[in-house]
Design a protein around this motif. Structure first.
Motif, short mmCIF file in Angstrom:
data_model
loop_
_atom_site.label_atom_id
_atom_site.label_comp_id
_atom_site.label_asym_id
_atom_site.label_seq_id
_atom_site.Cartn_x
_atom_site.Cartn_y
_atom_site.Cartn_z
N THR A 88 0.85 -1.18 0.00
CA THR A 88 0.00 0.00 0.00
C THR A 88 0.90 1.24 0.00
O THR A 88 2.08 1.16 0.33
N SER A 94 0.48 5.15 9.73
CA SER A 94 -0.96 5.27 9.48
C SER A 94 -1.50 4.06 8.72
O SER A 94 -2.57 3.54 9.05
N GLU A 95 -0.77 3.63 7.71
CA GLU A 95 -1.23 2.50 6.90
C GLU A 95 -1.21 1.20 7.70
O GLU A 95 -2.11 0.37 7.57
N HIS A 97 -1.58 0.94 10.97
CA HIS A 97 -2.72 1.03 11.89
C HIS A 97 -4.01 0.70 11.15
O HIS A 97 -4.84 -0.07 11.64
N ARG A 98 -4.20 1.29 9.97
CA ARG A 98 -5.41 1.08 9.19
C ARG A 98 -5.58 -0.39 8.82
O ARG A 98 -6.64 -0.99 9.01
N GLU A 101 -6.47 -2.70 11.74
CA GLU A 101 -7.88 -2.61 12.10
C GLU A 101 -8.76 -3.29 11.06
O GLU A 101 -9.66 -4.07 11.41
N GLU A 102 -8.53 -2.99 9.77
CA GLU A 102 -9.34 -3.57 8.70
C GLU A 102 -9.27 -5.09 8.67
O GLU A 102 -10.26 -5.76 8.40
#
Length: 143
Positions: A88, A94-95, A97-98, A101-102
């Motif tokens: 990504t 940030s990525e 963490h994202r 979670e996803e």
């Protein structure tokens, strides 16, 4: 010790990546957990301060393609399903963490050079992942 079901391992595609992957795989085997392999490509404009008045799309695409190719090699070597190999673009912290979670990760594994003092304050990715993660984080010390 917690039971981990989904482990997200974030690597930087350097020669040090296998140290981090080996630890993540060891944990996955111990917990019969699913392993997700992630690499984050930083946006080219961000890396250069965003002040370059030209189209960097082709360069970004080349970096993305090279990262995908390298990640596929690691995936083949470590027998990680294609669907769990993720490249990504964005800020690594940030990525990660994202994605954690996803994908409902219970554990994020990252490499750390064990820097101290001012170097740690100025932007360790491992430190950034640790502060803000909603799941456990393991920083594997890179030798």
């Amino acid at each position: 010790m917690s039971q981990y079901n989904k482990v997200l391992v974030a690597i930087d595609l350097t020669e040090e990546a296998p140290q981090v992957l080996d630890k993540a795989i060891e944990i996955c085997k111990a917990h019969s957990a699913e392993l997700m392999l992630v690499h984050v490509v930083e946006p080219v404009g961000y890396a250069y301060g965003g002040d370059i008045p030209m189209d960097l799309t082709e360069l970004q695409d080349q970096l993305d393609a090279a990262a995908r190719e390298q990640l596929q090699k690691y995936g083949a070597t470590y027998q990680i399903d294609d669907g769990n190999q993720i490249v990504t673009v964005g800020r690594p912290e940030s990525e990660i963490h994202r994605l954690a979670e996803e994908r409902n990760a219970d554990l994020v594994v990252v490499g750390s050079h064990g820097r101290r003092g001012i170097q740690l304050l100025l932007g360790s990715t491992a430190n950034g992942v640790l502060h803000g993660a909603k799941c456990d984080v393991l920083a594997v010390r890179i030798n």
